[in-house]
Write a protein that holds these residues in place. Structure first.
Motif, PDB file in Angstrom:
ATOM      1  N   VAL A   1      42.894  -4.665  -8.084  1.00 34.95           N
ATOM      2  CA  VAL A   1      41.548  -4.108  -8.212  1.00 34.95           C
ATOM      3  C   VAL A   1      41.577  -3.056  -9.319  1.00 34.95           C
ATOM      4  CG1 VAL A   1      39.704  -2.862  -7.031  1.00 34.95           C
ATOM      5  CG2 VAL A   1      41.075  -4.545  -5.790  1.00 34.95           C
ATOM      6  N   ALA A   2      40.650  -3.151 -10.255  1.00 37.25           N
ATOM      7  CA  ALA A   2      40.584  -2.193 -11.358  1.00 37.25           C
ATOM      8  C   ALA A   2      39.622  -1.065 -11.014  1.00 37.25           C
ATOM      9  CB  ALA A   2      40.138  -2.884 -12.637  1.00 37.25           C
ATOM     10  N   GLU A   3      39.989   0.137 -11.396  1.00 38.88           N
ATOM     11  CA  GLU A   3      39.108   1.285 -11.189  1.00 38.88           C
ATOM     12  C   GLU A   3      37.808   1.080 -11.979  1.00 38.88           C
ATOM     13  OE1 GLU A   3      39.069   6.103 -12.116  1.00 38.88           O
ATOM     14  OE2 GLU A   3      40.930   4.941 -12.302  1.00 38.88           O
ATOM     15  N   GLY A   4      36.709   1.006 -11.264  1.00 38.25           N
ATOM     16  CA  GLY A   4      35.428   0.754 -11.916  1.00 38.25           C
ATOM     17  C   GLY A   4      35.152  -0.696 -12.222  1.00 38.25           C
ATOM     18  N   GLY A   5      36.106  -1.591 -11.964  1.00 35.59           N
ATOM     19  CA  GLY A   5      35.920  -3.014 -12.227  1.00 35.59           C
ATOM     20  C   GLY A   5      36.386  -3.417 -13.605  1.00 35.59           C
ATOM     21  N   TYR A   6      36.605  -4.716 -13.798  1.00 31.09           N
ATOM     22  CA  TYR A   6      37.059  -5.237 -15.084  1.00 31.09           C
ATOM     23  C   TYR A   6      35.864  -5.440 -16.022  1.00 31.09           C
ATOM     24  CZ  TYR A   6      41.632  -6.177 -13.020  1.00 31.09           C
ATOM     25  OH  TYR A   6      42.864  -6.042 -12.408  1.00 31.09           O
ATOM     26  N   ALA A   7      36.089  -5.167 -17.290  1.00 31.37           N
ATOM     27  CA  ALA A   7      35.049  -5.420 -18.281  1.00 31.37           C
ATOM     28  C   ALA A   7      34.864  -6.920 -18.503  1.00 31.37           C
ATOM     29  CB  ALA A   7      35.398  -4.733 -19.597  1.00 31.37           C
ATOM     30  N   ALA A   8      35.927  -7.680 -18.328  1.00 30.97           N
ATOM     31  CA  ALA A   8      35.844  -9.136 -18.476  1.00 30.97           C
ATOM     32  C   ALA A   8      36.940  -9.772 -17.630  1.00 30.97           C
ATOM     33  CB  ALA A   8      35.983  -9.558 -19.937  1.00 30.97           C
ATOM     34  N   VAL A   9      36.681 -11.001 -17.206  1.00 28.29           N
ATOM     35  CA  VAL A   9      37.640 -11.795 -16.446  1.00 28.29           C
ATOM     36  C   VAL A   9      37.730 -13.163 -17.102  1.00 28.29           C
ATOM     37  CG1 VAL A   9      38.184 -12.869 -14.228  1.00 28.29           C
ATOM     38  CG2 VAL A   9      37.162 -10.586 -14.290  1.00 28.29           C
ATOM     39  N   VAL A  10      38.955 -13.635 -17.347  1.00 26.96           N
ATOM     40  CA  VAL A  10      39.184 -14.935 -17.966  1.00 26.96           C
ATOM     41  C   VAL A  10      39.954 -15.810 -16.977  1.00 26.96           C
ATOM     42  CG1 VAL A  10      40.291 -16.167 -19.871  1.00 26.96           C
ATOM     43  CG2 VAL A  10      39.199 -13.956 -20.288  1.00 26.96           C
ATOM     44  N   LEU A  11      39.474 -17.022 -16.779  1.00 26.39           N
ATOM     45  CA  LEU A  11      40.102 -17.984 -15.870  1.00 26.39           C
ATOM     46  C   LEU A  11      40.683 -19.113 -16.709  1.00 26.39           C
ATOM     47  CD1 LEU A  11      37.177 -18.168 -13.280  1.00 26.39           C
ATOM     48  CD2 LEU A  11      39.149 -16.632 -13.223  1.00 26.39           C
ATOM     49  N   LEU A  12      42.008 -19.163 -16.812  1.00 28.20           N
ATOM     50  CA  LEU A  12      42.675 -20.172 -17.634  1.00 28.20           C
ATOM     51  C   LEU A  12      43.105 -21.380 -16.793  1.00 28.20           C
ATOM     52  CD1 LEU A  12      45.015 -17.985 -19.893  1.00 28.20           C
ATOM     53  CD2 LEU A  12      42.797 -18.980 -20.483  1.00 28.20           C
ATOM     54  N   ASP A  13      43.281 -22.507 -17.468  1.00 28.48           N
ATOM     55  CA  ASP A  13      43.832 -23.724 -16.853  1.00 28.48           C
ATOM     56  C   ASP A  13      43.112 -24.097 -15.561  1.00 28.48           C
ATOM     57  OD1 ASP A  13      45.684 -23.777 -18.922  1.00 28.48           O
ATOM     58  OD2 ASP A  13      47.189 -22.686 -17.783  1.00 28.48           O
ATOM     59  N   THR A  14      41.796 -24.091 -15.596  1.00 26.82           N
ATOM     60  CA  THR A  14      41.050 -24.448 -14.383  1.00 26.82           C
ATOM     61  C   THR A  14      41.332 -25.883 -13.956  1.00 26.82           C
ATOM     62  OG1 THR A  14      39.119 -25.051 -15.712  1.00 26.82           O
ATOM     63  CG2 THR A  14      39.222 -22.792 -14.873  1.00 26.82           C
ATOM     64  N   TRP A  15      41.685 -26.738 -14.898  1.00 28.48           N
ATOM     65  CA  TRP A  15      41.997 -28.135 -14.563  1.00 28.48           C
ATOM     66  C   TRP A  15      43.181 -28.239 -13.618  1.00 28.48           C
ATOM     67  CZ3 TRP A  15      46.875 -29.926 -15.575  1.00 28.48           C
ATOM     68  CH2 TRP A  15      47.648 -29.169 -16.471  1.00 28.48           C
ATOM     69  N   LEU A  16      44.090 -27.251 -13.689  1.00 27.49           N
ATOM     70  CA  LEU A  16      45.304 -27.333 -12.884  1.00 27.49           C
ATOM     71  C   LEU A  16      44.993 -27.171 -11.396  1.00 27.49           C
ATOM     72  CD1 LEU A  16      48.319 -27.720 -13.209  1.00 27.49           C
ATOM     73  CD2 LEU A  16      48.577 -25.245 -13.410  1.00 27.49           C
ATOM     74  N   LEU A  17      44.103 -26.245 -11.053  1.00 27.70           N
ATOM     75  CA  LEU A  17      43.718 -26.087  -9.649  1.00 27.70           C
ATOM     76  C   LEU A  17      42.928 -27.292  -9.162  1.00 27.70           C
ATOM     77  CD1 LEU A  17      42.659 -22.314  -9.481  1.00 27.70           C
ATOM     78  CD2 LEU A  17      44.754 -23.365  -8.608  1.00 27.70           C
ATOM     79  N   LEU A  18      42.126 -27.872 -10.044  1.00 30.95           N
ATOM     80  CA  LEU A  18      41.311 -29.022  -9.641  1.00 30.95           C
ATOM     81  C   LEU A  18      42.122 -30.295  -9.522  1.00 30.95           C
ATOM     82  CD1 LEU A  18      38.196 -28.348 -11.887  1.00 30.95           C
ATOM     83  CD2 LEU A  18      38.315 -28.105  -9.403  1.00 30.95           C
ATOM     84  N   SER A  19      43.315 -30.331 -10.123  1.00 32.04           N
ATOM     85  CA  SER A  19      44.120 -31.555 -10.105  1.00 32.04           C
ATOM     86  C   SER A  19      44.985 -31.686  -8.860  1.00 32.04           C
ATOM     87  CB  SER A  19      45.006 -31.601 -11.356  1.00 32.04           C
ATOM     88  OG  SER A  19      45.944 -30.525 -11.351  1.00 32.04           O
ATOM     89  N   ARG A  20      44.956 -30.696  -7.981  1.00 25.90           N
ATOM     90  CA  ARG A  20      45.747 -30.782  -6.751  1.00 25.90           C
ATOM     91  C   ARG A  20      45.253 -31.952  -5.895  1.00 25.90           C
ATOM     92  NH1 ARG A  20      44.377 -26.556  -3.614  1.00 25.90           N
ATOM     93  NH2 ARG A  20      46.180 -26.799  -2.254  1.00 25.90           N
ATOM     94  N   ILE A  21      46.211 -32.716  -5.353  1.00 27.00           N
ATOM     95  CA  ILE A  21      45.858 -33.832  -4.473  1.00 27.00           C
ATOM     96  C   ILE A  21      45.750 -33.279  -3.062  1.00 27.00           C
ATOM     97  CG2 ILE A  21      46.515 -36.130  -3.665  1.00 27.00           C
ATOM     98  CD1 ILE A  21      48.138 -36.447  -6.219  1.00 27.00           C
TER      99      ILE A  21
END
Length: 662
Positions: free
Chosen positions: A495-515
């Motif tokens: 958790v960042a103090e005051g929140g993150y200015a930006a969030v980046v989600l990489l390799d979303t295909w990898l989580l979706l490829s789970r069987i």
């Protein structure tokens, strides 16, 4: 010599007389019904023992005792005292009253019995999860009295819940002593721990206790701080395993004695014996940490909902996404919806950047995402979520993309650092002379990068910027507000103090490829949990396929619509929650025997067997599926199967009802 013999005989007579006096049964309720701590299904019942007069005051219902069972001394709990016994013969006496502390509350004992029936297990296994180990020195100390905290501030609580409707009505119902049940999907950038603390404060204002279960210790610390801020210090306890046996037992006793009636903890806290329980809360119920890995494998959500039903308490199932189980609670009318309004859902801007842009440039992170990170660093920290731990966990041929395998054992090759040669993840053999068996090329590429390599690449592209990692055994709980890049794996995001200015989600295909049945639901949950850490007005960029339904649900922040779609599809396919599943896993012969002995209810389908596990230690698994209306019948049949197998001493099998994954 005769004098010595006479003295020995006198001592023997004294010993016999003393033992006879000690074995003299108690005058009031001389029978103790004891649940013996033996994990055998056919012995999961109470046994009657005589209560010696010397133990009459200590052997109270809920107390620990030692009894003689099957030729050895074993532990047990007194469930009740009675005047008579149905046993026709002479009752064996209790061996010892370990303590007069009634650690097993009647409501927890009843809950253990119901969970054992539902999950086809034994009460002794459930109670091992529910009651911590005894610490004698701690037990002798009285629990400190609760401090008087500030009065309940209804206006502050309703202001905190503003944007989640009908949150104010839910709080008022709690404060008036009601038992409302709700499924809550929180908005991004929401301080969910503070909102839970206000719900607990409303319950405490009605003179009742509350129980909050969260996935891990990081979340416990966050709720602990919020409860202290709202209720004041020393008004609650945090039950976690990492505080040590003495502190854990002291906190447990404070709850059991009624000195504390507000509890926050991980999955074992679901059994906390809270007096006058008025509210149960499970946060992020889709997290697999809520699924107990030990028999009989109960889930925190099901345990708490069962407690709410049995004890007439309110219930709150919350998270940044809605699980299909939460959606089913709404469809059946068991709970009502608590949802974020449109303005709250738009507190954070979410966009999807096509990963094809990065691939066309031969890279991994699109140019637009690089620009977003550079711009956001001027305002504060940036979070980068990557699904894999490590450096380079998989390698492939640079030319033909054939996965690189170890020449010694055919295991996958990986890189552990920037200067180390490729080595096998299974046997550790170095493969610095590897050549592709398909095309003969010696070059390697990395289709999947871990958090360490991701942090290295970002550090090179952002010179002068602090880059930190949070994953594995080095998980950061919080970070400051200074500009920095934090690379984290799912679930380890600080958790960042005051929140993150930006969030980046990489390799979303990898989580979706789970069987996996829950692949899309789990992917959305992990993305939403990371995106929710952004500050109000922050930006979230997900690198993936913009047309994918899960990413579209993230962009719209529509967990309700996504859960409704998933639930409808599963009901059409006769999958949970529309059906009840159970798996039987073990050696192939043992599984075949179990299927033969199983007296399944009408409409049951037996799917399999299939081979599961690594090649060198494969097991067989069968899935049994019934309509949800016959779920209780399936649990009863599996429990009877366990009893038959236990009494016949057959090879063990592992039975899981409603397994979290298949």
């Amino acid at each position: 010599m005769r004098a010595q013999v006479k003295a020995s005989q006198a001592r023997a007579r004294e010993t016999r007389a003393r033992k006879a006096a000690e074995a003299e049964p108690a005058t009031v309720d001389p029978v103790a019904r004891v649940l013996v701590d033996v994990p055998l299904a056919h012995l999961d019942r109470t046994f009657d023992y005589a209560v010696p007069a010397a133990m009459a005051d200590a052997a109270v219902p809920g107390a620990r005792v030692k009894v003689r069972f099957a030729g050895q001394d074993v532990d047990g709990y007194v469930l009740e005292r009675a005047a008579t016994s149905d046993h026709p013969g002479r009752l064996a006496p209790l061996r010892r009253a370990v303590s007069a502390e009634p650690v097993l509350a009647p409501e927890v004992a009843a809950l253990a019995g119901e969970l054992a029936r539902r999950y086809a297990g034994t009460r002794s296994d459930v109670l091992r999860l529910a009651i911590p180990a005894r610490h004698a020195t701690t037990e002798k100390r009285p629990s400190p009295p609760v401090d008087e905290g500030p009065p309940y501030d209804a206006s502050a609580a309703e202001a905190a819940w503003a944007g989640h409707e009908p949150g104010a009505a839910y709080l008022r119902h709690l404060a008036e002593g009601g038992s409302p049940r709700a499924v809550w999907a929180a908005a991004p950038a929401t301080d969910w721990a503070l909102l839970l603390a206000h719900a607990v404060a409303a319950t405490a204002a009605s003179g009742r206790g509350a129980l909050v279960c969260v996935p891990d210790g990081k979340d416990v610390a966050r709720v602990d701080a919020a409860l202290t801020a709202v209720l004041g210090p020393d008004r609650h306890v945090a039950l976690t395993a990492d505080v040590g046996p003495a502190r854990r037992y002291a906190d447990f006793l404070a709850v059991r004695r009624g000195a504390r009636r507000i509890v926050v903890g991980t999955r074992a806290a679901a059994f906390a014996p809270v007096h006058d329980l008025g509210l149960v809360v499970v946060w992020d119920d889709g997290d697999d940490l809520h699924a107990e890995p030990r028999a009989p494998y109960p889930h925190t959500r099901e345990t708490l909902l069962l407690r709410a039903e049995r004890e007439g308490a309110a219930a709150l199932v919350g998270g940044f996404v809605r699980t299909v189980e939460g959606e089913y609670l709404l469809r059946t009318g068991w709970a009502h919806e608590l949802a974020a309004d449109r303005a709250s859902r738009r507190a954070v801007t979410v966009t999807v950047v096509d990963e094809g842009d990065a691939r066309s440039r031969g890279g991994r992170i699109p140019h637009d995402v690089h620009v977003l990170v550079r711009d956001a660093l001027a305002a504060g920290p940036v979070l980068v979520q990557t699904p894999r731990l490590g450096y380079v966990n998989a390698l492939a041929c640079e030319r033909c993309r054939t996965p690189a395998r170890c020449p010694a054992c055919t295991g996958p090759l990986a890189l552990t650092g920037p200067t180390t040669p490729p080595s096998c993840r299974w046997c550790g053999t170095a493969a610095d002379r590897w050549a592709c068996p398909e095309c003969g090329h010696r070059g390697l590429r990395a289709p999947v990068l871990g958090d360490a390599r991701t942090a290295e690449e970002l550090g090179r592209s952002l010179p002068g910027t602090t880059v930190r990692t949070s994953s594995g055994e080095r998980v950061l709980a919080t970070v400051g507000a200074a500009p920095q890049v934090v690379v984290a794996t799912p679930g380890a995001e600080p958790v960042a103090e005051g929140g993150y200015a930006a969030v980046v989600l990489l390799d979303t295909w990898l989580l979706l490829s789970r069987i996996d049945l829950r692949a899309e639901e789990e992917a959305l949950r992990r993305w939403a949990n990371a995106a929710a850490l952004a500050r109000p007005g922050g930006r979230v960029a997900a690198v993936g396929d913009p047309a994918h339904p899960a990413l579209q649900a993230l962009v719209r922040w529509d967990p309700a619509g996504f859960a409704a779609r998933e639930t409808t599809q599963r009901m059409e396919a006769h999958l949970p929650p529309a059906s009840r599943l159970a798996t039987i896993t073990g050696e192939p012969g043992a599984v075949d025997d179990a299927v033969t002995l199983l007296d399944a209810p009408p409409g049951a389908e037996v799917l399999g067997p299939v081979e599961v596990g690594p090649p060198d230690d494969q097991e067989s698994r069968v899935v049994v599926r019934v309509p949800r209306a016959h779920g209780a019948g399936l649990s009863a049949a599996l429990l009877e199967l366990q009893r038959v197998r236990s009494s016949r001493k057959l090879d063990a099998v592992r039975i899981q009802v409603d397994p979290p994954t298949l």
